[in-house]
Design a protein around this motif. Structure first.
Motif, PDB file in Angstrom:
ATOM      1  N   TYR A 189       0.825  -1.208   0.000  1.00 10.66           N
ATOM      2  CA  TYR A 189       0.000   0.000   0.000  1.00 10.66           C
ATOM      3  C   TYR A 189       0.861   1.260   0.000  1.00 10.66           C
ATOM      4  CZ  TYR A 189      -4.502  -2.304   0.482  1.00 10.66           C
ATOM      5  OH  TYR A 189      -5.630  -3.047   0.240  1.00 10.66           O
ATOM      6  N   GLY A 190       1.966   1.230   0.755  1.00 11.22           N
ATOM      7  CA  GLY A 190       2.830   2.399   0.784  1.00 11.22           C
ATOM      8  C   GLY A 190       3.447   2.694  -0.570  1.00 11.22           C
ATOM      9  N   ALA A 191       3.947   1.645  -1.232  1.00 15.37           N
ATOM     10  CA  ALA A 191       4.583   1.829  -2.537  1.00 15.37           C
ATOM     11  C   ALA A 191       3.561   2.174  -3.613  1.00 15.37           C
ATOM     12  CB  ALA A 191       5.346   0.562  -2.923  1.00 15.37           C
ATOM     13  N   SER A 192       2.363   1.577  -3.531  1.00 11.50           N
ATOM     14  CA  SER A 192       1.339   1.823  -4.556  1.00 11.50           C
ATOM     15  C   SER A 192       0.739   3.222  -4.421  1.00 11.50           C
ATOM     16  CB  SER A 192       0.226   0.777  -4.460  1.00 11.50           C
ATOM     17  OG  SER A 192       0.730  -0.524  -4.664  1.00 11.50           O
ATOM     18  N   LEU A 193       0.283   3.551  -3.215  1.00 14.90           N
ATOM     19  CA  LEU A 193      -0.336   4.868  -3.010  1.00 14.90           C
ATOM     20  C   LEU A 193       0.696   5.982  -3.032  1.00 14.90           C
ATOM     21  CD1 LEU A 193      -2.919   3.954  -0.224  1.00 14.90           C
ATOM     22  CD2 LEU A 193      -3.312   4.225  -2.687  1.00 14.90           C
ATOM     23  N   GLY A 194       1.940   5.641  -2.778  1.00 17.89           N
ATOM     24  CA  GLY A 194       2.999   6.639  -2.851  1.00 17.89           C
ATOM     25  C   GLY A 194       3.702   6.664  -4.190  1.00 17.89           C
ATOM     26  N   GLY A 195       3.245   5.843  -5.132  1.00 17.42           N
ATOM     27  CA  GLY A 195       3.846   5.789  -6.457  1.00 17.42           C
ATOM     28  C   GLY A 195       3.338   6.877  -7.379  1.00 17.42           C
ATOM     29  N   PRO A 196       3.741   6.826  -8.641  1.00 27.80           N
ATOM     30  CA  PRO A 196       3.366   7.886  -9.593  1.00 27.80           C
ATOM     31  C   PRO A 196       1.875   7.957  -9.876  1.00 27.80           C
ATOM     32  CG  PRO A 196       4.456   6.056 -10.725  1.00 27.80           C
ATOM     33  CD  PRO A 196       4.626   5.817  -9.252  1.00 27.80           C
ATOM     34  N   HIS A 197       1.158   6.850  -9.664  1.00 23.27           N
ATOM     35  CA  HIS A 197      -0.285   6.847  -9.947  1.00 23.27           C
ATOM     36  C   HIS A 197      -1.127   7.141  -8.710  1.00 23.27           C
ATOM     37  CE1 HIS A 197       0.353   5.242 -13.996  1.00 23.27           C
ATOM     38  NE2 HIS A 197       1.217   4.403 -13.475  1.00 23.27           N
ATOM     39  N   SER A 198      -0.514   7.172  -7.538  1.00 24.72           N
ATOM     40  CA  SER A 198      -1.236   7.394  -6.279  1.00 24.72           C
ATOM     41  C   SER A 198      -2.416   6.434  -6.152  1.00 24.72           C
ATOM     42  CB  SER A 198      -1.732   8.849  -6.174  1.00 24.72           C
ATOM     43  OG  SER A 198      -0.655   9.740  -6.027  1.00 24.72           O
ATOM     44  N   ALA A 199      -2.202   5.192  -6.539  1.00 21.88           N
ATOM     45  CA  ALA A 199      -3.280   4.212  -6.533  1.00 21.88           C
ATOM     46  C   ALA A 199      -2.697   2.804  -6.470  1.00 21.88           C
ATOM     47  CB  ALA A 199      -4.151   4.358  -7.773  1.00 21.88           C
ATOM     48  N   THR A 200      -3.440   1.904  -5.838  1.00 18.90           N
ATOM     49  CA  THR A 200      -3.069   0.496  -5.836  1.00 18.90           C
ATOM     50  C   THR A 200      -3.476  -0.124  -7.173  1.00 18.90           C
ATOM     51  OG1 THR A 200      -5.191  -0.183  -4.913  1.00 18.90           O
ATOM     52  CG2 THR A 200      -3.446   0.385  -3.349  1.00 18.90           C
ATOM     53  N   VAL A 201      -3.144  -1.404  -7.347  1.00 16.78           N
ATOM     54  CA  VAL A 201      -3.524  -2.086  -8.587  1.00 16.78           C
ATOM     55  C   VAL A 201      -5.041  -2.090  -8.747  1.00 16.78           C
ATOM     56  CG1 VAL A 201      -3.514  -4.301  -9.784  1.00 16.78           C
ATOM     57  CG2 VAL A 201      -1.459  -3.532  -8.591  1.00 16.78           C
ATOM     58  N   GLY A 202      -5.744  -2.420  -7.665  1.00 17.09           N
ATOM     59  CA  GLY A 202      -7.202  -2.433  -7.719  1.00 17.09           C
ATOM     60  C   GLY A 202      -7.786  -1.063  -7.999  1.00 17.09           C
ATOM     61  N   MET A 203      -7.217  -0.030  -7.394  1.00 19.76           N
ATOM     62  CA  MET A 203      -7.705   1.328  -7.610  1.00 19.76           C
ATOM     63  C   MET A 203      -7.472   1.772  -9.051  1.00 19.76           C
ATOM     64  SD  MET A 203      -6.472   3.095  -4.032  1.00 19.76           S
ATOM     65  CE  MET A 203      -6.960   4.752  -4.512  1.00 19.76           C
ATOM     66  N   ARG A 204      -6.344   1.397  -9.621  1.00 20.21           N
ATOM     67  CA  ARG A 204      -6.070   1.750 -11.011  1.00 20.21           C
ATOM     68  C   ARG A 204      -7.051   1.066 -11.954  1.00 20.21           C
ATOM     69  NH1 ARG A 204       0.175   1.025 -12.350  1.00 20.21           N
ATOM     70  NH2 ARG A 204      -0.630   1.754 -14.364  1.00 20.21           N
TER      71      ARG A 204
END
Length: 212
Positions: A122-137
């Motif tokens: 969650y930290g890497a996904s929400l803090g990544g360039p898309h500001s979203a997890t795989v499911g959120m994307r």
């Protein structure tokens, strides 16, 4: 698409610029420039907290269907999180058989490792360039701070931790909080100052024009 917090601030500077132009012509204009300065000071007197970037009254489409999409995004992320965990448990079970039971000691580490994996995910996904997890994307969702900035690792990790804490102590019914506010924020969103928006209505904005 830049967050509107910057736009609001820029508007204040623009007003200040107009007052300064008037100040070049007369002393009275100078006092009006001071008025613009005091207006900026009034914003700082609020504690320096920027305004909300997303207004549900002006941009209701940003929050349309967000709660339903978050449910499906959560289920998708649960699958993404579960696959490595299940594979890890299978590996430990087989390793234990090969080592005549000694490898089963690793089962004691499986649960802490699963928690760390979820937090890092969650930290890497929400803090990544898309500001979203795989499911959120997949569901066209995006996490933002209330003033419009993208997420970062610590914020993403705390977002996951507070969600599980709120659900564990207050029961899953706590998600009903999202039905009673215009931005469809859950309890942990309110605590952390985050908002999840429908990114599908923002994607076409700011896309570079095709040259072919």
């Amino acid at each position: 698409m830049s967050y509107s917090g910057s736009g609001n601030t820029g508007g204040a500077h623009g007003a200040g610029g107009a007052s300064s132009a008037g100040g070049a012509s007369s002393a009275g204009g100078a006092s009006s420039a001071g008025g613009a300065s005091s207006a900026g000071g009034a914003w700082r007197n609020d504690g320096g907290v920027p305004p909300h970037a997303f207004d549900p009254d002006l941009e209701p489409e940003l929050f349309r269907g967000v709660l339903t999409r978050r449910v499906f995004a959560f289920l998708i992320d649960l699958v993404v999180l579960s696959v490595p965990v299940i594979l890890g448990y299978i590996f430990i079970a087989v390793f234990g058989l090969i080592t005549l039971g000694l490898g089963w000691v690793l089962f004691w580490l499986a649960w802490p490792a699963s928690v760390i994996w979820a937090i890092v995910y969650y930290g890497a996904s929400l803090g990544g360039p898309h500001s979203a997890t795989v499911g959120m994307r997949m569901m066209d969702l995006e996490l933002r701070t209330f003033y419009g900035a993208p997420g970062y690792f610590v914020l993403g990790a705390m977002h996951a931790v507070l969600f599980w804490v709120s659900v564990s102590f207050l029961s899953p019914l706590v998600v009903l909080v999202g039905l009673f506010n215009g931005r469809r924020r859950l309890l942990h969103d309110i605590v952390l100052g985050t908002v999840v928006i429908n990114n599908s209505v923002r994607s076409p904005v700011g896309q570079p024009a095709r040259t072919f």
